[in-house]
Design a protein around this motif. Structure first.
Motif, short mmCIF file in Angstrom:
data_model
loop_
_atom_site.label_atom_id
_atom_site.label_comp_id
_atom_site.label_asym_id
_atom_site.label_seq_id
_atom_site.Cartn_x
_atom_site.Cartn_y
_atom_site.Cartn_z
N SER A 1 6.74 1.78 -3.75
CA SER A 1 7.81 2.70 -3.33
C SER A 1 8.40 3.36 -4.56
N LEU A 2 8.45 4.69 -4.52
CA LEU A 2 9.04 5.44 -5.63
C LEU A 2 10.51 5.72 -5.34
N SER A 3 11.32 5.73 -6.37
CA SER A 3 12.77 5.84 -6.21
C SER A 3 13.19 7.22 -5.73
N ASP A 4 14.36 7.29 -5.11
CA ASP A 4 14.93 8.57 -4.69
C ASP A 4 15.12 9.50 -5.90
N THR A 5 15.47 8.92 -7.03
CA THR A 5 15.64 9.72 -8.26
C THR A 5 14.34 10.43 -8.61
N TYR A 6 13.21 9.70 -8.45
CA TYR A 6 11.90 10.29 -8.74
C TYR A 6 11.62 11.46 -7.80
N ILE B 1 9.84 3.37 -10.10
CA ILE B 1 9.45 2.48 -9.00
C ILE B 1 10.67 1.71 -8.51
N SER B 2 10.91 1.80 -7.21
CA SER B 2 12.08 1.11 -6.63
C SER B 2 11.70 -0.19 -5.95
N GLY B 3 10.40 -0.43 -5.74
CA GLY B 3 9.97 -1.67 -5.10
C GLY B 3 8.49 -1.62 -4.79
N PHE B 4 7.94 -2.77 -4.35
CA PHE B 4 6.53 -2.81 -3.97
C PHE B 4 6.31 -3.92 -2.94
N ASN B 5 5.18 -3.83 -2.24
CA ASN B 5 4.76 -4.91 -1.35
C ASN B 5 3.24 -4.98 -1.41
N VAL B 6 2.71 -6.16 -1.14
CA VAL B 6 1.26 -6.34 -1.17
C VAL B 6 0.81 -6.83 0.21
N ILE B 7 -0.14 -6.12 0.79
CA ILE B 7 -0.68 -6.52 2.09
C ILE B 7 -2.20 -6.56 1.98
N LEU C 1 -5.91 6.12 -6.72
CA LEU C 1 -4.67 5.96 -5.95
C LEU C 1 -4.86 6.54 -4.55
N GLN C 2 -4.20 5.94 -3.58
CA GLN C 2 -4.24 6.41 -2.20
C GLN C 2 -2.81 6.63 -1.70
N GLU C 3 -2.70 7.49 -0.68
CA GLU C 3 -1.40 7.62 -0.02
C GLU C 3 -1.21 6.38 0.86
N THR C 4 -0.03 5.79 0.81
CA THR C 4 0.24 4.59 1.60
C THR C 4 0.19 4.92 3.10
N ARG C 5 -0.44 4.03 3.85
CA ARG C 5 -0.50 4.23 5.31
C ARG C 5 0.90 4.27 5.90
N GLU D 1 5.47 0.22 4.16
CA GLU D 1 6.49 0.78 3.29
C GLU D 1 5.86 1.20 1.95
N GLY D 2 6.28 2.33 1.44
CA GLY D 2 5.76 2.81 0.16
C GLY D 2 5.15 4.20 0.29
N GLN D 3 4.83 4.79 -0.84
CA GLN D 3 4.22 6.12 -0.83
C GLN D 3 2.86 6.16 -1.55
N VAL D 4 2.65 5.24 -2.49
CA VAL D 4 1.41 5.21 -3.26
C VAL D 4 0.81 3.81 -3.19
N THR D 5 -0.51 3.75 -2.99
CA THR D 5 -1.19 2.45 -2.87
C THR D 5 -2.27 2.29 -3.93
N VAL D 6 -2.27 1.12 -4.58
CA VAL D 6 -3.33 0.73 -5.52
C VAL D 6 -4.15 -0.36 -4.83
N VAL D 7 -5.46 -0.17 -4.77
CA VAL D 7 -6.34 -1.19 -4.16
C VAL D 7 -6.66 -2.22 -5.24
N SER D 8 -6.26 -3.47 -5.00
CA SER D 8 -6.43 -4.50 -6.04
C SER D 8 -7.74 -5.28 -5.94
N PHE D 9 -8.51 -5.08 -4.87
CA PHE D 9 -9.78 -5.82 -4.71
C PHE D 9 -10.70 -5.68 -5.93
N PRO D 10 -10.95 -4.43 -6.44
CA PRO D 10 -11.88 -4.30 -7.58
C PRO D 10 -11.39 -4.99 -8.85
N LEU D 11 -10.07 -5.28 -8.91
CA LEU D 11 -9.51 -5.86 -10.13
C LEU D 11 -9.59 -7.39 -10.14
#
Length: 588
Positions: free
Chosen positions: A84-89, A71-77, A27-31, A35-45
């Motif tokens: 994006s993690l929820s405010d509750t989290y 999780i409150s949402g996601f985007n793929v670039i 896992l990486q910190e999102t740039r 938008e978001g806080q945690v990034t998963v790199v999908s290339f290896p998958l």
């Protein structure tokens, strides 16, 4: 964030009928620009999904968003799945982790480490290079302790040799019995003055001999001053009472001077080793190496080790006359330190000009079968340069540590008075504040740079209250304490807010990383990791402070939450700066 890793593993199994491990999805910190806080790199998958990185990321994102309430949402670039993690989290992280009394207090790991730093010579005062050395060593020790290690802070004092005899001889010849008490001079400065005097007299004698026809080499060898110093060293090694008495007296003057500088720098030690006690220790190891055929003897009787198969060279470990060299002594001292403490790791904080020496030392110990040699580590650091003309040195070549400290306090005083922030302070408060700011500026500037890098130290730049500096972080802490001082009942129980603003979310995210930062800095032996992290906290808090009212918040719940968030920020800033050996004032 293990729950995200587990969810991705489960999603890959569901979507692509494939098994992966946590190592496959770091896992990486999102740039910051996405938008978001945690990034998963999908290339290896993609080799499992047989689809594009974007489609793979979207499929995994949709599945884990449906599975996890956090999780409150996601985007793929371009194949990066930003979550994006929820405010509750984040509120749960804040109330259960960050507000806990033991937040960022890592459990003991059962490992012991020695950090050896300072290593001064007793013939002159500490200088700018020693300052970086001491601050690095002290900070690394503090970080390792915070990471759960048992730490021993050691200082190997170079208190013997020809250079020490030079100061002694010059004082004997020209000192007229003067002492630190009779001159009012710090002991290390007084002894250093005679070392300079020796050099001046010696050079004069060399020039005189050259004028009578001697070559440079002959003159340097035959000058009376050097011959007398060598004779004094021989007497010292033979235990001559008069020489030993003078040596002890002048060394005590120096130790007293060093002690004062160490106190002002805010560094200390648990154990002192002295070369006068350790310089003969390696001789037994030389015999051991000969028995094991790790060393070999040349016809002249000198003892060597051949490291050419390892890409190094042949190294002398004992002279033909049986006397030891630095390597002999360091072999013995390394064994002594291990015998004393049986530590898992032994760190040598020494400048990068000694890189080769330590490579050889560690390799020899490994070849001798010392299993503990695997735990030896050279924390190599670069030189410190000053802008030309910025600071005068006592001898015109190196910058004296005490002069540097005085200059920093004066620079801090000028900058603080210019901002007009100390009119209400009593005089003794001002003096203490200038010292705290000056030392904070010096320490932070030297520690924020990776130890291996050479750096240019600018006193004025280091005291900038708006820059990437210690005083900026100290001022942020004082600002928070000022806000908190205006509220009496901030510890009362109150419900949590239901939503967060971006600035609040960012601050919670940063604060939550503190335990990981301590572990990362400990693993890399790098105070720079902590220094740059605490700067990000200060920046983030100031952004939050300017964007969101604390004391005039829209309701009591929000006000109480923001006060708690502010208090947590101050607590982390204070602890992180403490790991750098830097004090933070309550007010500025």
């Amino acid at each position: 964030m293990n729950f995200i890793t587990e969810a991705v593993i489960k999603a890959v199994k569901t979507l692509y009928q494939a098994d992966i491990t946590p190592a496959d999805i770091p896992l990486q910190e999102t740039r910051k620009d996405f938008e978001g806080q945690v990034t998963v790199v999908s290339f290896p998958l993609t080799k499992l999904s047989r689809k594009s990185p974007e489609q793979t990321g979207n499929e995994i994102g949709a599945l884990i968003e449906a599975e996890l309430k956090e999780i409150s949402g996601f985007n793929v670039i371009k194949g990066f799945l930003n979550i994006s993690l929820s405010d509750t989290y984040w509120l749960d992280v804040f109330y259960t982790e960050i507000l806990a009394d033991d937040f960022a207090e890592l459990k003991p790991n059962g490992k012991k480490v020695m950090v050896e730093y300072s290593s001064p010579n007793t013939n002159k005062p500490l200088h700018l290079g020693h300052v970086r050395n001491n601050l690095l060593g002290y900070s690394v020790a503090a970080i390792l302790k915070a990471a759960g290690y048992e730490v021993i802070k050691a200082n190997l004092v170079n208190d013997r040799g020809i250079h020490i005899c030079k100061s002694m001889l010059a004082w004997q010849k020209f000192g007229n019995g003067e002492t630190p008490e009779s001159t009012g001079e710090k002991g290390d400065h007084l002894v250093g003055r005679y070392y300079v005097l020796f050099d001046k007299e010696y050079k004069s004698q060399v020039e005189e001999l050259k004028s009578f026809g001697s070559t440079e080499e002959e003159a340097k060898k035959n000058a009376p001053m050097i011959k007398e110093a060598q004779e004094m060293l021989q007497k010292w090694e033979a235990g001559d009472e008069e020489v030993i008495s003078l040596w002890k007296t002048m060394n005590m003057w120096v130790y007293d001077g060093f002690g004062k500088t160490y106190k002002v720098l805010g560094v200390d030690f648990d154990k002192f080793y002295y070369e006068s006690d350790t310089y003969l220790l390696g001789k037994d190891i030389v015999e051991e190496g000969l028995e094991k055929k790790v060393f070999f003897q040349k016809p002249d009787g000198s003892v060597w080790i051949d490291l050419t198969p390892d890409g190094l060279d042949e190294k002398l470990v004992r002279r033909s006359d049986g006397t030891s060299v630095y390597m002999t002594q360091d072999l013995g001292t390394a064994q002594l330190k291990y015998d004393d403490y049986q530590m898992d790791e032994s760190i040598y904080v020494v400048g990068n000009e000694q890189d080769y020496h330590f490579k050889v030392l560690f390799l020899i110990l490994e070849k001798l079968g010392k299993t503990w040699a695997k735990g030896l580590y050279h924390l190599s650091y670069g030189m410190v340069d000053l802008p030309s003309g910025k600071m005068k040195s006592r001898e015109g070549t190196v910058v004296d540590a005490d002069d540097l400290i005085d200059e920093m306090e004066q620079t801090a005083k000028q900058h603080t008075e210019m901002l007009g922030k100390v009119e209400q302070f009593a005089e003794d408060e001002k003096i203490q504040l200038y010292h705290t700011i000056g030392m904070g500026a010096l320490k932070y500037f030297l520690l924020k740079v990776d130890p291996k890098k050479r750096l240019l130290f600018d006193p004025n730049e280091s005291v900038d209250f708006q820059g990437h500096t210690g005083p900026f972080i100290q001022y942020t802490h004082a600002r928070i304490r000022s806000v908190l001082s205006r509220v009496e009942d901030r510890d009362k129980e109150m419900e949590a807010p239901s939503t967060l603003f971006a600035e609040e979310r960012e601050l919670i995210l940063l604060l939550s990383q503190f335990p990981i930062i301590i572990e990362e800095a400990a693993k890399g032996h790098s105070p720079a990791v902590v220094a740059n992290y605490v700067y990000e906290i200060a920046k983030s808090f100031n952004k939050f402070y300017h964007e969101r009212s604390i004391l005039q918040a829209e309701d009591e719940v929000t006000k109480h939450f923001r006060l708690q968030l502010s208090a947590s920020s101050a607590k982390v800033i204070k602890k992180a700066m403490g790991l750098l050996g830097i004090d933070v004032p309550e007010r500025m």
